[in-house]
Motif scaffolding. Structure first.
Motif, PDB file in Angstrom:
ATOM      1  N   SER A 172      15.265  10.051  33.122  1.00  0.00           N
ATOM      2  CA  SER A 172      16.075   9.765  31.752  1.00  0.00           C
ATOM      3  C   SER A 172      16.761  10.762  31.369  1.00  0.00           C
ATOM      4  O   SER A 172      17.922  10.581  30.697  1.00  0.00           O
TER       5      SER A 172
ATOM      6  N   LEU B 210      20.683  10.732  30.280  1.00  0.00           N
ATOM      7  CA  LEU B 210      21.324  11.370  28.902  1.00  0.00           C
ATOM      8  C   LEU B 210      22.400  12.399  29.207  1.00  0.00           C
ATOM      9  O   LEU B 210      23.237  12.369  28.456  1.00  0.00           O
TER      10      LEU B 210
ATOM     11  N   VAL C 261      26.001   3.456  26.863  1.00  0.00           N
ATOM     12  CA  VAL C 261      24.727   3.579  25.870  1.00  0.00           C
ATOM     13  C   VAL C 261      23.726   2.506  26.319  1.00  0.00           C
ATOM     14  O   VAL C 261      22.626   2.661  26.317  1.00  0.00           O
TER      15      VAL C 261
ATOM     16  N   VAL D 262      21.711   3.777  28.792  1.00  0.00           N
ATOM     17  CA  VAL D 262      20.665   4.743  28.545  1.00  0.00           C
ATOM     18  C   VAL D 262      19.459   3.945  27.835  1.00  0.00           C
ATOM     19  O   VAL D 262      18.280   4.279  28.337  1.00  0.00           O
ATOM     20  N   LEU D 263      19.885   2.924  27.055  1.00  0.00           N
ATOM     21  CA  LEU D 263      18.820   2.190  26.533  1.00  0.00           C
ATOM     22  C   LEU D 263      17.781   1.419  27.464  1.00  0.00           C
ATOM     23  O   LEU D 263      16.686   1.552  27.262  1.00  0.00           O
TER      24      LEU D 263
ATOM     25  N   SER E  19      13.930   2.377  27.821  1.00  0.00           N
ATOM     26  CA  SER E  19      12.812   1.401  27.639  1.00  0.00           C
ATOM     27  C   SER E  19      12.153   1.232  28.946  1.00  0.00           C
ATOM     28  O   SER E  19      10.828   1.011  28.695  1.00  0.00           O
TER      29      SER E  19
ATOM     30  N   LEU F  43      12.132   1.832  16.309  1.00  0.00           N
ATOM     31  CA  LEU F  43      13.737   1.972  16.606  1.00  0.00           C
ATOM     32  C   LEU F  43      14.301   0.784  15.603  1.00  0.00           C
ATOM     33  O   LEU F  43      15.345   1.438  15.062  1.00  0.00           O
TER      34      LEU F  43
ATOM     35  N   SER G 160      16.691   1.676  12.646  1.00  0.00           N
ATOM     36  CA  SER G 160      18.177   1.543  12.690  1.00  0.00           C
ATOM     37  C   SER G 160      18.685   0.760  11.262  1.00  0.00           C
ATOM     38  O   SER G 160      19.651   1.082  10.991  1.00  0.00           O
TER      39      SER G 160
ATOM     40  N   VAL H 287      19.289   7.186  21.291  1.00  0.00           N
ATOM     41  CA  VAL H 287      19.217   5.861  21.072  1.00  0.00           C
ATOM     42  C   VAL H 287      19.332   5.435  19.542  1.00  0.00           C
ATOM     43  O   VAL H 287      20.134   4.780  19.150  1.00  0.00           O
TER      44      VAL H 287
ATOM     45  N   CYS I  95      22.842   6.046  18.073  1.00  0.00           N
ATOM     46  CA  CYS I  95      23.712   5.028  18.477  1.00  0.00           C
ATOM     47  C   CYS I  95      23.488   3.500  17.805  1.00  0.00           C
ATOM     48  O   CYS I  95      24.453   3.050  17.236  1.00  0.00           O
ATOM     49  N   THR I  96      22.362   3.273  17.540  1.00  0.00           N
ATOM     50  CA  THR I  96      21.983   1.740  16.751  1.00  0.00           C
ATOM     51  C   THR I  96      22.286   1.895  15.580  1.00  0.00           C
ATOM     52  O   THR I  96      22.708   1.205  14.796  1.00  0.00           O
TER      53      THR I  96
ATOM     54  N   ALA J  83      24.374  10.025  18.241  1.00  0.00           N
ATOM     55  CA  ALA J  83      23.446  10.154  19.310  1.00  0.00           C
ATOM     56  C   ALA J  83      23.189  11.794  19.660  1.00  0.00           C
ATOM     57  O   ALA J  83      21.777  11.785  19.864  1.00  0.00           O
TER      58      ALA J  83
END
Length: 267
Positions: A12, A16, A55, A58-59, A63, A75, A79, A116, A119-120, A144
Motif C-alpha cells: 500500500s 501511495l 485514486v 489507491v482506494l 480497502s 471515512l 468526508s 483517501v 481526495c474524497t 491527499a
C-alpha cells in the motif's frame, strides 16, 4: 502514542508513493518540460486523465489492506463533514475550514486514510458547491498529500506538544497547498511566453529552471502568499488550537472502537 488506526502495508505504501509521483509530475510539468523556440507547448493531459484512475487504485488497495467496512463508514462520515465545512468557508479571503479536520484525521487514522480522505473530501465538496472543473484533480491530490503528511508525523509527540506540532504542520501545509495550486494554474493564468520575453511573470517554455522558478515565486508572492495562503494558515491553525484536543479525543475513541470491533470479527 498508539499506532495509526489504519496501518499501511508495504504494498500500500508503494501504491501511495507511485500515486504521489504521478501527481507531482502532473503539477510540476512546466518546470520539467524542455522545449525549443517556436515549439508548441501542450500540458500532459494524460496525467490529468489518469489521476482519477490512480485514486481509485489507491482506494481499492487500502480497502484490501485494512480499511474494512467500519473504517470506510468513518471515512464517509468525515468526508461529508469536511464537504459541509468547506461549503461554509468556500475559501472566502482564505477562510478554509476543511484542512484542520483533514490534518487531525490523518494524524489519528494514518497516512493511507489521510490520503483517501483528502481526495474524497475535496470531491464531495466540489459536488456540493458546484466546484467541479479542471482544477479539481489538482485540489484532490494536494489535499491527499496534506492528509498523508499528517499521518507520517512523529507519533511519540503527545499533549500540548502534539497540538503545537500539528499547528506548525498546518501552517506549512497551507502555504504548500497554495504554492502547488498556483503551479497547476500558472501556465494557463498568464499564458506561455516566448524565450527572451523580459519583465513578465509568465511561464517561459524551455527557459532555465531557475529562471522559471523565479518567475513563479514572484507570481505566487503577488497573487496568494500574503492573502489566501496566509488566511488559510491562520484559520487552520486557530481551529486546531481551539478544537484540536476535543476532536483528537473523539477520533481516537472512534478509532479504538473500530479496531476492537474489527478484532472481534476476526476471532
Amino acid at each position: 502514542m498508539s499506532a495509526p488506526a489504519v496501518p499501511l502495508r508495504p504494498r500500500s505504501a508503494l501504491v501511495l508513493a507511485v500515486a504521489s509521483l504521478a501527481g507531482l509530475m502532473m503539477l510540476a510539468w512546466p518546470l520539467l518540460l524542455q522545449a525549443g523556440t517556436g515549439d508548441r507547448v501542450d500540458p500532459p493531459f494524460v496525467f490529468l486523465a489518469l489521476l482519477p484512475v490512480v485514486v481509485v487504485v489507491v482506494l481499492a488497495e487500502l480497502s484490501e489492506g485494512g480499511m474494512d467496512s467500519r473504517v470506510l463508514a468513518v471515512l464517509g462520515v468525515l468526508s461529508a463533514v469536511n464537504a459541509v465545512l468547506r461549503a461554509l468557508g468556500a475559501g472566502t479571503a482564505g477562510i478554509e475550514l476543511v484542512f484542520f479536520l483533514l490534518v487531525l484525521a490523518g494524524r489519528v487514522f494514518g497516512a493511507g486514510f489521510g490520503f483517501v480522505l483528502g481526495c474524497t473530501s475535496l470531491f464531495a465538496s466540489a459536488l456540493l458547491t458546484a466546484g467541479v472543473g479542471p482544477w479539481l484533480p489538482f485540489q484532490m491530490i494536494c489535499s491527499a498529500w496534506i492528509g498523508m503528511g499528517a499521518g507520517l508525523l512523529p507519533r511519540r509527540v503527545t499533549g500540548r506538544w502534539e497540538i503545537a506540532m500539528l499547528v506548525a504542520y498546518a501552517v506549512v501545509a497551507s502555504y504548500a497547498f497554495g504554492i502547488l495550486m498556483n503551479l497547476s494554474s500558472w501556465p494557463f493564468a498568464l499564458g506561455v511566453a516566448v524565450p527572451g520575453h523580459e519583465g513578465s511573470l509568465s511561464y517561459v517554455a524551455g527557459a532555465p529552471l531557475l529562471e522559471n522558478l523565479h518567475r513563479f515565486g514572484v507570481y505566487t508572492l503577488l497573487t496568494s502568499t500574503g492573502s489566501w495562503d496566509t488566511g488559510r494558515a491562520v484559520t487552520t491553525s486557530l481551529a486546531i488550537v481551539v478544537l484540536g484536543p476535543a476532536i483528537l479525543t473523539t477520533l481516537r475513541r472512534a478509532a479504538r472502537r473500530v479496531t476492537i470491533e474489527s478484532a472481534h470479527l476476526h476471532t
